[in-house]
Design a protein around this motif. Structure first.
Motif, PDB file in Angstrom:
ATOM      1  N   UNK A 141       5.641   5.852   7.633  1.00 29.57           N
ATOM      2  CA  UNK A 141       6.760   4.727   7.888  1.00 29.57           C
ATOM      3  C   UNK A 141       7.854   4.749   6.757  1.00 29.57           C
ATOM      4  N   UNK A 142       8.877   4.189   7.248  1.00 29.24           N
ATOM      5  CA  UNK A 142       9.965   4.132   6.324  1.00 29.24           C
ATOM      6  C   UNK A 142       9.776   2.628   5.653  1.00 29.24           C
ATOM      7  N   UNK A 143       8.561   1.969   6.002  1.00 25.11           N
ATOM      8  CA  UNK A 143       8.040   0.666   5.375  1.00 25.11           C
ATOM      9  C   UNK A 143       6.602   0.826   4.744  1.00 25.11           C
ATOM     10  N   UNK A 144       6.466   0.063   3.777  1.00 18.89           N
ATOM     11  CA  UNK A 144       4.988   0.297   3.290  1.00 18.89           C
ATOM     12  C   UNK A 144       4.343  -1.067   3.590  1.00 18.89           C
ATOM     13  N   UNK A 145       3.154  -0.900   4.017  1.00 14.54           N
ATOM     14  CA  UNK A 145       2.106  -1.977   4.559  1.00 14.54           C
ATOM     15  C   UNK A 145       1.966  -2.962   3.671  1.00 14.54           C
ATOM     16  N   UNK A 146       1.875  -4.146   4.012  1.00 13.85           N
ATOM     17  CA  UNK A 146       1.630  -5.202   3.128  1.00 13.85           C
ATOM     18  C   UNK A 146       0.439  -5.947   3.509  1.00 13.85           C
ATOM     19  N   UNK A 147      -0.368  -6.284   2.536  1.00 14.03           N
ATOM     20  CA  UNK A 147      -1.758  -7.079   3.018  1.00 14.03           C
ATOM     21  C   UNK A 147      -1.920  -8.337   1.965  1.00 14.03           C
TER      22      UNK A 147
ATOM     23  N   UNK B  51       0.815  -0.998   0.062  1.00 21.11           N
ATOM     24  CA  UNK B  51      -0.004   0.084   0.064  1.00 21.11           C
ATOM     25  C   UNK B  51       0.796   1.178  -0.073  1.00 21.11           C
ATOM     26  N   UNK B  52       1.288   1.748  -1.361  1.00 20.38           N
ATOM     27  CA  UNK B  52       2.189   2.881  -1.228  1.00 20.38           C
ATOM     28  C   UNK B  52       1.653   4.285  -0.851  1.00 20.38           C
ATOM     29  N   UNK B  53       0.356   4.188  -0.515  1.00 16.67           N
ATOM     30  CA  UNK B  53      -0.375   5.431  -0.328  1.00 16.67           C
ATOM     31  C   UNK B  53      -0.074   5.830   1.225  1.00 16.67           C
ATOM     32  N   UNK B  54       0.578   4.882   2.001  1.00 15.85           N
ATOM     33  CA  UNK B  54       0.665   5.141   3.438  1.00 15.85           C
ATOM     34  C   UNK B  54       2.234   5.748   3.600  1.00 15.85           C
TER      35      UNK B  54
END
Length: 484
Positions: free
Chosen positions: A262-268, A256-259
């Motif tokens: 953080x220095x990480x992007x969430x993954x789902x 989810x690049x829109x977040x």
């Protein structure tokens, strides 16, 4: 991810914001918090549709610290296990050691977590003994050998397969026995680490970390189907199944690049679990009229299964449709067992005027078992329309909306399913004040991981633990969700 000591102390005293937000967003759709576990920056939340609760049993959680030689919880793993319609499932959320050169240390920590996490009184005592295991989190594996320019060029030109072959986790799966059977969908999204906070730009700091897929979601079945069937969709296929008929299908795996916080992007990822029911009868069947139009109507009848062990601390909660967790009740009545009850087929209790809501709406009854620390029987939604003389003073602030899959009751009498969850209950004369289960070592806003259990399970970004709500008699909303 924040593991500072001040955050740790704050989280012991207060419910974390991730839990609050997840419950607030999911409850209107009929999802109820089943259990949670937190360890500083790791947070694991398990939600289920309310009508599945009676079939989620044997819920347990575990934590393992691996930071600073096992004394600090900035690294490690949190897990939650349960039996779902008779099939054992375990969710394991890990934060493994960082840095390119620590690939072997990551594997050692993972093995240590698996060895230390043992569950009591269950057929599946270890994580890998479960029928289905979901393993996810900030696993911190990096991309070997390739320099920064090659990696960024592959990302910019969408040539990600060049990077897959040098991904440390993919390479470890070919050589590490402990990873045997773990599956992962294809990494069709760009590496999720490391970004300048507030942007979609890879690290421009002096360290210039090489992009990597640090945040991952994998799954494993205890016994796989014949060779070829489990991997019919490719080397890292999205389908797998047990010989008993259990199947896991991955519908999507994305970042989810829109977040940009953080220095990480969430993954789902979204999964469907298909299996034949081994358990499909609730331990308690609750019978209630379609409507309660007067206090005299507030009569509840229930039947218990022959193998169900009742307790004097059991209670029946009255919940507004859209409740958040088992202690998010409007009112309750004790379902204690009298000596004369042993030979009865059907039992009956009544709600007093004080325990009834002061507003009209759709409600659900749930039987909470103190021995099993969970809801083991629920009804379908029914209406309460009592004569009104004041404002709504119900302790629940849940939405009046019915869950998306629920149907309105049509029969005069009905029974429904039951479930499992939270812990602790104490009682003094009248209603009990349950002991609130404090979070294990906790910490600041984590990258939250939510697993939603229905016939299909959903696993979202990486995160960790928490505690559980308090028990009957505690109407205070704030204290009623240490379990989120």
């Amino acid at each position: 991810m924040n593991s500072m000591i001040n955050k740790r102390l704050k989280d012991v005293l207060f419910t974390d914001q991730w839990s609050e937000v997840c419950m607030e967003r999911l409850s209107p759709f009929g999802y109820v918090l089943v259990t949670s576990q937190r360890m500083q920056g790791l947070l694991l939340l398990i939600f289920a549709k309310y009508f599945h609760l009676p079939f989620l049993r044997g819920v347990q959680t575990e934590t393992t610290r691996t930071g600073l030689g096992g004394y600090w919880g900035n690294k490690g793993g949190v897990s939650a296990r349960m039996s779902v319609f008779g099939h054992t499932i375990c969710f394991l959320n890990c934060h493994l050691p960082a840095h390119m050169e620590n690939s072997e240390q990551r594997m050692e920590d993972f093995e240590s977590i698996l060895q230390q996490q043992q569950f009591e009184g269950q057929a599946a005592t270890g994580v890998l003994d479960h029928d289905v295991v979901f393993w996810f989190g900030d696993l911190n594996f990096r991309i070997d050998d390739l320099d920064m320019q090659v990696v960024k060029s592959a990302i910019d030109n969408n040539k990600l397969p060049i990077l897959w072959e040098k991904d440390q986790l993919n390479m470890a799966k070919d050589s590490e026995t402990v990873l045997e059977g773990f599956l992962e969908g294809p990494l069709k999204f760009s590496p999720t680490y490391k970004f300048d906070v507030g942007t979609n730009t890879y690290d421009t700091s002096g360290k210039k970390r090489k992009p990597a897929w640090t945040d991952r979601i994998l799954w494993r079945l205890r016994a796989t189907a014949p060779a070829g069937a489990a991997l019919s969709a490719g080397k890292r296929g999205s389908f797998s199944g047990l010989s008993s008929g259990t199947k896991v299908t991955q519908h999507c795996y994305r970042s989810h690049m829109e977040y940009i916080v953080s220095d990480h992007k969430p993954v789902s990822s979204i999964f469907t679990l298909q299996f034949p029911y081994k358990v499909d009868i609730p331990l308690v069947t609750i019978i209630v009229d379609d409507e309660w139009n007067s206090i005299a109507d507030a009569i509840v009848k229930f039947k218990v299964a022959p193998n169900f062990s009742r307790s004097s601390w059991d209670w029946i909660g009255l919940y507004k449709v859209g409740f958040k967790h088992p202690k998010d009740y409007v009112g309750y009545v004790w379902a204690k067992q009298e000596e004369t009850d042993f030979h009865r087929q059907e039992h009956q209790v009544a709600f007093t005027e004080e325990e009834l809501p002061k507003c009209s709406g759709d409600f659900i009854l749930g039987y909470y078992s103190n021995n099993m620390n969970s809801i083991v029987g629920v009804t379908e939604p029914f209406q309460i329309q009592l004569p009104t003389s004041g404002v709504d003073t119900s302790s629940s602030d849940s939405s009046d909306l019915s869950s998306e899959d629920d149907s309105k009751p049509h029969s005069k009498h009905r029974s429904h399913r039951s479930g499992s969850h939270d812990r602790s209950l104490s009682r003094s004369g009248s209603p009990a004040q349950a002991k609130m289960k404090e979070p294990n070592v906790t910490d600041g806003p984590p990258s939250s991981t939510t697993a939603t259990a229905e016939s299909g399970s959903t696993v979202h970004p990486a995160g960790g633990s928490s505690s559980q709500p308090s028990a009957p008699g505690e109407k205070d909303k704030d204290s009623a969700e240490s379990g989120v």
